[in-house]
Design an enzyme around this catalytic site. Structure first.
Site, PDB file in Angstrom:
ATOM      1  CB  THR A 182      -0.887   0.041   1.263  1.00  5.38           C
ATOM      2  OG1 THR A 182      -0.023   0.117   2.396  1.00  5.38           O
ATOM      3  CG2 THR A 182      -1.752  -1.199   1.378  1.00  5.38           C
ATOM      4  CD  GLU A 326      -5.041  -2.998   2.036  1.00  5.88           C
ATOM      5  OE1 GLU A 326      -5.338  -2.519   0.924  1.00  5.88           O
ATOM      6  OE2 GLU A 326      -4.557  -2.321   2.953  1.00  5.88           O
ATOM      7  CE  LYS A 435     -14.933  11.966  12.499  1.00  4.65           C
ATOM      8  NZ  LYS A 435     -13.552  12.285  12.109  1.00  4.65           N
ATOM      9  CD1 TRP A 440     -19.702  12.612  10.689  1.00  4.69           C
ATOM     10  CD2 TRP A 440     -19.763  10.775   9.411  1.00  4.69           C
ATOM     11  NE1 TRP A 440     -19.213  11.584  11.429  1.00  4.69           N
ATOM     12  CE2 TRP A 440     -19.244  10.444  10.677  1.00  4.69           C
ATOM     13  CE3 TRP A 440     -19.894   9.777   8.449  1.00  4.69           C
ATOM     14  CZ2 TRP A 440     -18.859   9.138  10.992  1.00  4.69           C
ATOM     15  CZ3 TRP A 440     -19.514   8.493   8.765  1.00  4.69           C
ATOM     16  CH2 TRP A 440     -18.990   8.178  10.027  1.00  4.69           C
TER      17      TRP A 440
HETATM   18  P1  ADP Z   1      -3.248   3.210  -1.657  1.00  5.30           P
HETATM   19  O1  ADP Z   1      -1.961   2.556  -1.574  1.00  5.30           O
HETATM   20  O2  ADP Z   1      -3.303   4.541  -2.314  1.00  5.30           O
HETATM   21  O3  ADP Z   1      -4.043   3.129  -0.395  1.00  5.30           O
HETATM   22  P2  ADP Z   1      -5.083   1.442  -2.844  1.00  5.30           P
HETATM   23  O4  ADP Z   1      -5.288   1.186  -4.280  1.00  5.30           O
HETATM   24  O5  ADP Z   1      -4.960   0.264  -1.991  1.00  5.30           O
HETATM   25  O6  ADP Z   1      -3.862   2.351  -2.774  1.00  5.30           O
HETATM   26  O7  ADP Z   1      -6.236   2.386  -2.325  1.00  5.30           O
HETATM   27  C1  ADP Z   1      -7.498   1.863  -2.083  1.00  5.30           C
HETATM   28  C2  ADP Z   1      -8.451   2.960  -1.712  1.00  5.30           C
HETATM   29  O8  ADP Z   1      -8.673   3.817  -2.844  1.00  5.30           O
HETATM   30  C3  ADP Z   1      -9.817   2.468  -1.352  1.00  5.30           C
HETATM   31  O9  ADP Z   1      -9.869   2.013  -0.020  1.00  5.30           O
HETATM   32  C4  ADP Z   1     -10.665   3.707  -1.595  1.00  5.30           C
HETATM   33  O10 ADP Z   1     -10.604   4.597  -0.496  1.00  5.30           O
HETATM   34  C5  ADP Z   1      -9.988   4.356  -2.775  1.00  5.30           C
HETATM   35  N1  ADP Z   1     -10.723   4.045  -4.011  1.00  5.30           N
HETATM   36  C6  ADP Z   1     -10.480   3.070  -4.888  1.00  5.30           C
HETATM   37  N2  ADP Z   1     -11.365   3.109  -5.918  1.00  5.30           N
HETATM   38  C7  ADP Z   1     -12.204   4.135  -5.662  1.00  5.30           C
HETATM   39  C8  ADP Z   1     -13.337   4.703  -6.345  1.00  5.30           C
HETATM   40  N3  ADP Z   1     -13.783   4.224  -7.503  1.00  5.30           N
HETATM   41  N4  ADP Z   1     -13.943   5.752  -5.760  1.00  5.30           N
HETATM   42  C9  ADP Z   1     -13.506   6.269  -4.586  1.00  5.30           C
HETATM   43  N5  ADP Z   1     -12.453   5.793  -3.916  1.00  5.30           N
HETATM   44  C10 ADP Z   1     -11.803   4.739  -4.438  1.00  5.30           C
END
Ligand code: ADP
Length: 537
Positions: A182, A326, A435, A440
């Site tokens: 990540t 994940e 918040k 929210w």
């Molecule tokens: P990073 O390493 O940047 O965390 P990830 O690809 O694992 O990379 O990030 C996943 C996160 O990206 C998700 O938990 C979500 O918050 C965000 N995400 C992924 N796709 C979308 C989407 N279509 N719309 C909004 N948020 C998204």
């Protein structure tokens, strides 16, 4: 139990390429490269080159269970490593060159990689970090050159004399295959170790018509990085379906993408919204059309509505996906259903574009409140999004404890709703929710609305400290080149479209910082503007 009487054949990644090399042997794999002309291979030659790469790596002493890191763009050689390394039982760690040096070093050391295969234009990064890499014994340049002075091998020289068939071992399907980190926006990056079983099942599911819907008639140009969570598993979903691949290397600018679309008849592409902002901008300036392009899948962050409308007006279907490192990474894709079609095109589009996607077989989803109680799928109530399934992680690499609860649910860190059609909609990341006075505000909703304002290129919203309301939203606006859109234009645009108390307390015209995976870097914005509502700057 009465045991089933079918073959106990483990799911191995190499069998995906084995299949395509027979069933779609002459289907092309076209690739741009660093400082080299475009190359043309097919599944047949890729199968043979993959065998040669495995022999060469074995000769260097790489064996089952070892980790190997790549620092590479979207190229055919990187694609070959996606099969060669896991195929021989080793693990490919796809390092992210956009990470800050300290995180990049951390991931390669944490992976414990024995070899590092890098694109030519990664040499500068590698020279810089090399003294701190603790386990790397071999450096291989993914090019047709050898740097004998510093002992770096050239990939083409390394593989050229090797036999073009390999006795691929039959691996336990639960063996590790890919190590993806990540991006570490909070703390150190965390490693997710994909198994062969997870990758194959995910690849099968991703290609289904309720997801990416691939066939051998598709020409797929992956514009999400191969180093980021295996580019949504496209190398596997595409190969299972025998698509033609077009790899753009690191050339994600508008003219380069347009040239590949035209020259190679690309029908399908996918990537984060930033790429498509650049591409659409190019089309607008050059008055060109989208040619053969039929579908664009967008994810990683929410799809701005005007982006979807713009593609639609050019005859290109837009679908949104949601996923995370994940989850291998696909969780949901927004594809139509008969129930949606019955609502008429306008409402169908509204749902397809504004929801992240609908449930797909293999990923179970639920939303829960702060006490862990499950919330109804009414499209209104939002809660923590929990997932479980065969391609969801159980624990992070080298972590002592499990990352899931007693029933197997993984908390995604996202807040979402689920509607009666099974469509999930992210309203925020837990750490980004604003918040304000006990209520929210969804930063994603505000960003999407602002992104629709003419002249706006990117809108970023975060909450910052406010002495009375605890937190209030502030908005950063990056405008298109040549646009004179102002803060007061934004206020006029937002006013009729949002609840009064959602209006940002500050609208700042500035460039928007992005993370190593192309997402808005809210941490940087929050830090930079932490005191703006107290001191005014
Ligand atoms: P990073 O390493 O940047 O965390 P990830 O690809 O694992 O990379 O990030 C996943 C996160 O990206 C998700 O938990 C979500 O918050 C965000 N995400 C992924 N796709 C979308 C989407 N279509 N719309 C909004 N948020 C998204």
């Amino acid at each position: 139990m009465l045991p089933g009487l079918m073959q106990d054949k483990p799911l191995n990644i190499i069998d995906i390429l084995r299949f395509a090399s027979v069933a779609h042997a002459s289907q092309e794999i076209v690739s741009k490269n660093v400082d080299e002309p475009i190359t043309r291979h097919d599944y047949g030659s890729t199968w043979r080159r993959t065998a040669q790469a495995a022999h060469a790596l074995a000769r260097l002493g790489i064996s089952a269970g070892d980790r190997v890191s790549s620092l590479s763009w979207n190229t055919h050689r990187h694609f070959e490593l996606f099969f060669a390394v896991p195929g021989m039982g080793a693990v490919l760690h796809t390092a992210n060159p956009r990470l800050p040096d300290e995180h990049l070093i951390f991931t390669i050391n944490h992976a414990g990689s024995k070899a590092l295969l890098l694109d030519r234009n990664m040499a500068e990064i590698v020279e810089r970090i090399k003294p701190q890499l603790e386990t790397v014994e071999h450096y291989i340049v993914l090019a047709d050159e050898e740097r004998t002075d510093d002992g770096w091998l050239g990939y083409e020289q390394m593989i050229s004399a090797e036999p073009d068939s390999y006795d691929w071992p039959e691996l336990d399907e639960n063996a590790g295959a890919f190590l993806c980190y990540t991006s570490g926006t909070t703390g150190d990056p965390k490693g997710v170790l994909y198994s062969h079983r997870a990758v194959v099942l995910h690849g099968l599911a991703a290609g289904l018509s309720g997801a990416l819907g691939f066939s051998a008639f598709d020409v797929v140009m992956p514009c999400q990085s191969l180093y980021h969570a295996t580019a949504w598993g496209l190398p596997f979903a595409g190969t299972i379906n025998g698509v033609k691949f077009v790899f753009p290397c690191d050339k994600f600018d508008g003219p380069s993408l347009q040239q590949l679309i035209r020259d190679e008849d690309v029908t399908f592409s996918g990537g984060v919204p930033t790429i498509w902002t650049i591409y659409l901008d190019h089309l607008e300036k050059s008055s060109e059309d989208t040619g053969s392009l039929q579908r664009v899948i967008i994810g990683g962050s929410a799809v701005p509505r005007d982006m979807a409308e713009s593609f639609e007006s050019k005859g290109v279907t837009v679908q949104q996906i949601w996923g995370m490192t994940e989850t291998c990474p696909l969780g949901v894709v927004s594809t139509p259903t008969p129930a949606l079609a019955a609502l008429g095109k306008e409402e169908e589009n509204e749902i397809i574009w504004t929801r992240q996607g609908r449930m797909m077989f293999g990923i179970e989803m639920k939303i829960v409140d702060e006490d862990g109680q499950e919330l109804p799928h009414d499209g209104e109530q939002s809660g923590s999004l929990m997932v479980r399934g065969p391609w969801v992680l159980e624990r992070y690499y080298r972590a002592d404890s499990s990352a899931i609860d007693g029933d197997g649910w993984f908390d995604t860190g996202d807040i979402s709703t689920i509607d009666k059609y099974g469509f999930m909609r992210i309203t925020d990341r837990k750490k980004d929710v604003i918040k304000s006075g006990g209520e929210w505000i969804s930063s994603i909703d505000l960003e999407n609305i602002a992104a629709g304002c003419p002249g706006v290129k990117v809108a970023a919203v975060t909450g910052v400290y406010h002495p009375k309301w605890e937190e209030r939203p502030i908005m950063l606006i990056e405008s298109h080149d040549g646009s004179d859109v102002s803060g007061s234009d934004l206020r006029d645009w937002l006013e009729p479209r949002i609840a009064k108390w959602w209006m940002p307390d500050a609208i700042i015209m500035a460039s928007v910082p992005l993370t190593a995976t192309g997402k808005i870097d809210k941490k940087v914005i929050r830090d930079r503007y932490a005191q703006i509502l107290v001191t005014g700057s």
